[in-house]
Design a protein around this motif. Sequence first.
Motif, PDB file in Angstrom:
ATOM      1  N   UNK A 292       0.920  -1.266   0.042  1.00 56.42           N
ATOM      2  CA  UNK A 292      -0.123  -0.026   0.023  1.00 56.42           C
ATOM      3  C   UNK A 292       0.954   1.141   0.007  1.00 56.42           C
ATOM      4  N   UNK A 293       1.668   1.177   0.770  1.00 58.10           N
ATOM      5  CA  UNK A 293       2.775   2.592   0.979  1.00 58.10           C
ATOM      6  C   UNK A 293       3.572   2.571  -0.446  1.00 58.10           C
ATOM      7  N   UNK A 294       3.971   1.769  -1.052  1.00 59.32           N
ATOM      8  CA  UNK A 294       4.716   1.653  -2.232  1.00 59.32           C
ATOM      9  C   UNK A 294       3.719   2.426  -3.469  1.00 59.32           C
ATOM     10  N   UNK A 295       2.727   1.840  -3.451  1.00 67.64           N
ATOM     11  CA  UNK A 295       1.482   2.421  -4.675  1.00 67.64           C
ATOM     12  C   UNK A 295       1.543   3.950  -4.153  1.00 67.64           C
ATOM     13  N   UNK A 296       1.303   4.096  -2.983  1.00 64.93           N
ATOM     14  CA  UNK A 296       0.959   5.691  -2.536  1.00 64.93           C
ATOM     15  C   UNK A 296       2.082   6.538  -2.972  1.00 64.93           C
ATOM     16  N   UNK A 297       3.684   5.895  -3.000  1.00 63.45           N
ATOM     17  CA  UNK A 297       4.706   6.413  -3.282  1.00 63.45           C
ATOM     18  C   UNK A 297       4.659   6.578  -4.622  1.00 63.45           C
ATOM     19  N   UNK A 298       4.406   5.719  -5.345  1.00 62.26           N
ATOM     20  CA  UNK A 298       4.063   5.778  -7.147  1.00 62.26           C
ATOM     21  C   UNK A 298       3.203   7.018  -7.194  1.00 62.26           C
ATOM     22  N   UNK A 299       1.998   7.032  -6.692  1.00 57.47           N
ATOM     23  CA  UNK A 299       1.086   8.018  -6.903  1.00 57.47           C
ATOM     24  C   UNK A 299       1.550   9.260  -6.842  1.00 57.47           C
ATOM     25  N   UNK A 300       2.300   9.695  -5.796  1.00 58.21           N
ATOM     26  CA  UNK A 300       2.603  11.091  -5.241  1.00 58.21           C
ATOM     27  C   UNK A 300       4.225  11.292  -5.642  1.00 58.21           C
ATOM     28  N   UNK A 301       4.939  10.533  -6.427  1.00 56.21           N
ATOM     29  CA  UNK A 301       6.077  10.636  -6.871  1.00 56.21           C
ATOM     30  C   UNK A 301       7.064  10.825  -5.702  1.00 56.21           C
ATOM     31  N   UNK A 302       7.021   9.700  -4.721  1.00 55.14           N
ATOM     32  CA  UNK A 302       7.835   9.716  -3.710  1.00 55.14           C
ATOM     33  C   UNK A 302       8.548   8.604  -3.573  1.00 55.14           C
ATOM     34  N   UNK A 303       9.629   8.482  -2.743  1.00 50.33           N
ATOM     35  CA  UNK A 303      10.529   7.350  -2.671  1.00 50.33           C
ATOM     36  C   UNK A 303      10.293   6.619  -1.518  1.00 50.33           C
ATOM     37  N   UNK A 304      10.227   5.501  -1.456  1.00 51.77           N
ATOM     38  CA  UNK A 304       9.738   4.496  -0.472  1.00 51.77           C
ATOM     39  C   UNK A 304      11.088   4.180   0.346  1.00 51.77           C
ATOM     40  N   UNK A 305      11.144   4.271   1.738  1.00 51.31           N
ATOM     41  CA  UNK A 305      12.321   3.852   2.552  1.00 51.31           C
ATOM     42  C   UNK A 305      11.664   2.955   3.423  1.00 51.31           C
ATOM     43  N   UNK A 306      12.402   1.955   3.780  1.00 53.67           N
ATOM     44  CA  UNK A 306      11.444   0.752   4.546  1.00 53.67           C
ATOM     45  C   UNK A 306      12.416   0.745   5.878  1.00 53.67           C
ATOM     46  N   UNK A 307      11.633   0.965   6.976  1.00 58.13           N
ATOM     47  CA  UNK A 307      12.173   0.554   8.360  1.00 58.13           C
ATOM     48  C   UNK A 307      12.347  -0.963   8.444  1.00 58.13           C
ATOM     49  N   UNK A 308      13.576  -1.685   8.523  1.00 54.79           N
ATOM     50  CA  UNK A 308      13.809  -2.785   8.660  1.00 54.79           C
ATOM     51  C   UNK A 308      13.500  -3.657   9.537  1.00 54.79           C
ATOM     52  N   UNK A 309      12.999  -3.037  10.709  1.00 57.11           N
ATOM     53  CA  UNK A 309      12.553  -3.451  12.037  1.00 57.11           C
ATOM     54  C   UNK A 309      13.532  -4.658  12.237  1.00 57.11           C
ATOM     55  N   UNK A 310      13.190  -5.788  12.902  1.00 64.21           N
ATOM     56  CA  UNK A 310      13.905  -7.005  13.552  1.00 64.21           C
ATOM     57  C   UNK A 310      14.172  -8.104  12.353  1.00 64.21           C
ATOM     58  N   UNK A 311      13.248  -8.004  11.314  1.00 66.41           N
ATOM     59  CA  UNK A 311      13.536  -9.183  10.458  1.00 66.41           C
ATOM     60  C   UNK A 311      13.427  -9.071   8.986  1.00 66.41           C
ATOM     61  N   UNK A 312      12.939  -7.737   8.717  1.00 65.62           N
ATOM     62  CA  UNK A 312      12.502  -7.411   7.107  1.00 65.62           C
ATOM     63  C   UNK A 312      13.863  -7.859   6.182  1.00 65.62           C
ATOM     64  N   UNK A 313      14.983  -7.456   6.451  1.00 67.51           N
ATOM     65  CA  UNK A 313      16.021  -7.778   5.625  1.00 67.51           C
ATOM     66  C   UNK A 313      16.261  -9.167   5.663  1.00 67.51           C
ATOM     67  N   UNK A 314      15.936  -9.984   6.440  1.00 68.81           N
ATOM     68  CA  UNK A 314      16.227 -11.390   6.410  1.00 68.81           C
ATOM     69  C   UNK A 314      15.013 -12.062   5.697  1.00 68.81           C
ATOM     70  N   UNK A 315      14.089 -11.417   5.495  1.00 72.08           N
ATOM     71  CA  UNK A 315      12.710 -12.238   4.859  1.00 72.08           C
ATOM     72  C   UNK A 315      12.869 -11.902   3.418  1.00 72.08           C
TER      73      UNK A 315
END
Length: 574
Positions: free
Chosen positions: A204-227
């Motif tokens: 959802x956040x990526x599509x919003x970024x696409x619609x508003x010409x923004x760059x999506x940056x992701x908080x890795x939390x505890x495991x996003x980079x491992x998944x």
Amino acid sequence: MKRLKKNTADDYDSSRPPDPNSQSVLMDPDKKSSYNPIRLMATSNPTRLMGIIVVCLIFISVLFSVSVVFKDPPSDIIREASETRVLEGGPRQGSEDKTALPILVPKDKLLGGLLSAGLDEGSCLSRYQSTNYRKELLYKPSFYLISRLRRYEALHKQCGPYTESYNKTVEQLRSGHYTGPSECNYVVWISFSGLGNRILTLASSFLYALLTNRVLLVDPGVDVADLFCEPFPEVSWFLPQDFPLKNQFNNFSQESPQCYGKMLKNTTMANSNRLTPSSLYVHLVHNYDYHDKLFFCDEDQTFLQKVPWLIVKTDNYFIPSLFLIPSFEQELSNLFPKKETVFHFLGRYLFHPTDQVWGLITRFYEAYLAKSDERIGIQIRIFDTGTGPFQHVLDQILSCTMKENLLPEINREQHIISPSGTHKSKAVLMTSLSAGYFEKIRDMYWEHPTVTGEVVGIYQPSHEGYQQTEKLTHNRKAWAEMYLLSLTDVLVTSSWSTFGYVAQGLGGLRPWILYKPENRTAPDPPCQRAMSMEPCFHAPPFYDCKAKIGIDTGALVPHVRHCEDMSWGLKLVD
């Protein structure tokens, strides 16, 4: 005889000295005697005749060997051919052969242009290998979506972490003062809630970024980079650890001074007179209130467009409400001519299991699912308290799968049934926190034959007992099981479950949804076929931004309707 003379002369090698024993034959071929050249050759030169015979035998042997090779190609050729799909092509125009010939076409590992070709295949095995386990895409991404994704990748490369543009914008953020429009604007996604929710909210956040010409940056939390593998070429999508506001993420709430809803409550100024901050926190969690939900109004989007940094926390798949914002309507229509493909395409673009998770997926698939004629996924999520398995849930699962002819009935009267023909095999992949339902259904098909003669295998990768959101190994297994469910041919899911939503969206499947039981009684009917493969937005706003009154947002446009499993939710349909 003139033709024989010509052929003989043509075959004669003038550079070779004449043989005295054969010269008379060559010089007088038309002589009317009892002339037999083969017999003469045999008497005059038996060695030459034997050589010709040997050469002929060798030539015949080679022809036979070649015909055998092309009739039964070696196993490596078969294996290579199996990695291509066969299309039935008609005869070429003007050809007299009316038989359709198979045309071998390589599998489309870029998914019709959805994926970028500029990524190292070895850096993430699942990105391109997934086509070996999935059916071909039912729908092709629009050319406009493909072009927008390539434009986004270029923007991400220009504005991603530690680029010159990123560093400038971070300095403005550190100062706390808005100094005018930025070259790059950002959406920062906070890692929050369970894994299924996080996957849906990231899309959802990526599509919003696409619609508003923004760059999506992701908080890795505890495991996003491992998944998940990195989805964009060259520049990471992960928010750097030294991001100025990162240590405040856990404390952001509706009462935070940076919260957009809180700011709206405390101001009486018109939008045009609001001071533009360098950053804002947007609270889109299920408990959000009226002021938070104004995020989905055009007037508010106009103001938010000026803010360089939007920090978003949500546990909702809020894409259906983006389709109700007038300023996004045309762009969304161009991106997704078929509305129910939104998460399907975004999910296949963004979410690629890391090699460790991909190993879990492929080993289980090859061991238990690959050789079956049909694969059936059953995803079970229980919201009742107490210790299961519950009999009413088991009854509901069996009632749904047998009523819809997904699983065959068993014969309790006979021990062996051998129908004519081959035995079709079905592999059933079950996912649940409990092992009880898997064990009961497995034993049922072990102890009794099916009335159809079909062979049914029941498999469950894990049974963790309870949800362990912050545990890495738990989430690896959860992600592997969502992905495995998406590789099935037929899917049964549980109401309200984001786990099931992810599986159906990635697989492009319209599942049978098990109704939520009431009073521990199996519902009748037990399940319903989904209208589309899209996930459900569980907590949408019911508000008309122009009229400033409450309204049923599930009745405004044909392609946004209420969900099958949650009457107040919204989902995209065609």
